[in-house]
Design a protein around this motif. Structure first.
Motif, mmCIF file in Angstrom:
data_model
loop_
_atom_site.group_PDB
_atom_site.id
_atom_site.type_symbol
_atom_site.label_atom_id
_atom_site.label_comp_id
_atom_site.label_asym_id
_atom_site.label_seq_id
_atom_site.Cartn_x
_atom_site.Cartn_y
_atom_site.Cartn_z
ATOM 1 N N ARG A 44 0.817 -1.206 0.000
ATOM 2 C CA ARG A 44 0.000 0.000 0.000
ATOM 3 C C ARG A 44 0.857 1.264 0.000
ATOM 4 N N TYR A 48 0.719 4.258 -2.757
ATOM 5 C CA TYR A 48 0.422 5.617 -2.315
ATOM 6 C C TYR A 48 1.484 6.590 -2.836
ATOM 7 N N ARG A 52 0.800 9.630 -5.429
ATOM 8 C CA ARG A 52 1.074 11.023 -5.027
ATOM 9 C C ARG A 52 1.961 11.711 -6.063
ATOM 10 N N GLU A 81 -4.366 14.370 1.705
ATOM 11 C CA GLU A 81 -3.563 13.173 1.944
ATOM 12 C C GLU A 81 -3.915 12.549 3.286
ATOM 13 N N MET A 85 -1.754 6.514 4.743
ATOM 14 C CA MET A 85 -1.579 6.087 3.354
ATOM 15 C C MET A 85 -2.709 5.172 2.876
ATOM 16 N N SER A 87 -5.672 6.679 1.570
ATOM 17 C CA SER A 87 -6.332 7.381 0.469
ATOM 18 C C SER A 87 -5.635 8.700 0.179
#
Length: 197
Positions: A44, A48, A52, A81, A85, A87
């Motif tokens: 994940r 992320y 980003r 943000e 981490m 979403s």
């Protein structure tokens, strides 16, 4: 014979109305929402980070902040943000163009569609959600009858959805732009930051 003709025309009108393209509506909110879940065998945190970077690149290469003042000191105002981490979301946009007839002949009109992209992460999967779609047009639209800002679901209304330019240009371009957003994000998450130099 007259009744047969009326009956036939009624059937044709009903079939035509059912065969028209419409934008997907979320049953709960009544708004246009596009969702897609993709599987990527990555942790994940890595998904992320790649998302980003992609969001920041998309923002930096767009010129939308010039028109809508959504930046402060070169940084997007709307980039939400999550510290865990799980979403991340940002506000972006795309253009759709379509021909419009007026007294001078065939002209093209441009509509800017601003949207919110939210990406939710799980281990080995992520879900993208494109929502809050707003249209911005020039004030010179047909006789000034259309507002310069309106929701995208307006194109599903009976009055607009049956128009040729909505069926042939606007809805297909919106669907294609959303597909490209999903594909581009998926590639960048799966293969790393393809946008950096």
């Amino acid at each position: 014979m007259k009744y047969y003709f009326i009956w036939l025309m009624s059937i044709l009108m009903i079939e035509t109305s059912y065969g028209q393209n419409k934008l997907p509506i979320d049953e709960t909110s009544g708004k246009v929402v596009f969702k897609k879940t993709s599987t990527v065998i990555l942790p994940r945190s890595e998904m992320y980070k790649r998302t980003r970077n992609w969001l920041l690149y998309q923002y930096a290469t767009s010129k939308f902040e010039d028109h809508f003042n959504i930046s402060k000191k070169g940084k997007p105002v709307y980039l939400a943000e999550d510290s865990r981490m799980r979403s991340i979301s940002g506000k972006y946009g795309f253009y759709v163009m379509y021909p419009v007839e007026d007294l001078s002949g065939l002209n093209m009109e441009q509509t800017f569609v601003m949207y919110t992209l939210t990406v939710n992460f799980k281990d080995s999967a992520f879900e993208t959600k494109i929502s809050d779609l707003k249209c911005f047009t020039t004030s010179t639209s047909r006789n000034g009858m259309r507002p310069p800002q309106f929701d995208l679901e307006t194109y599903n209304s009976v009055q607009l959805n049956r128009l040729d330019h909505v069926q042939q240009y606007i809805i297909p371009q919106v669907m294609n732009s959303v597909r490209k957003i999903h594909e581009d994000l998926y590639r960048n998450i799966r293969y790393g930051n393809l946008t950096s130099e």
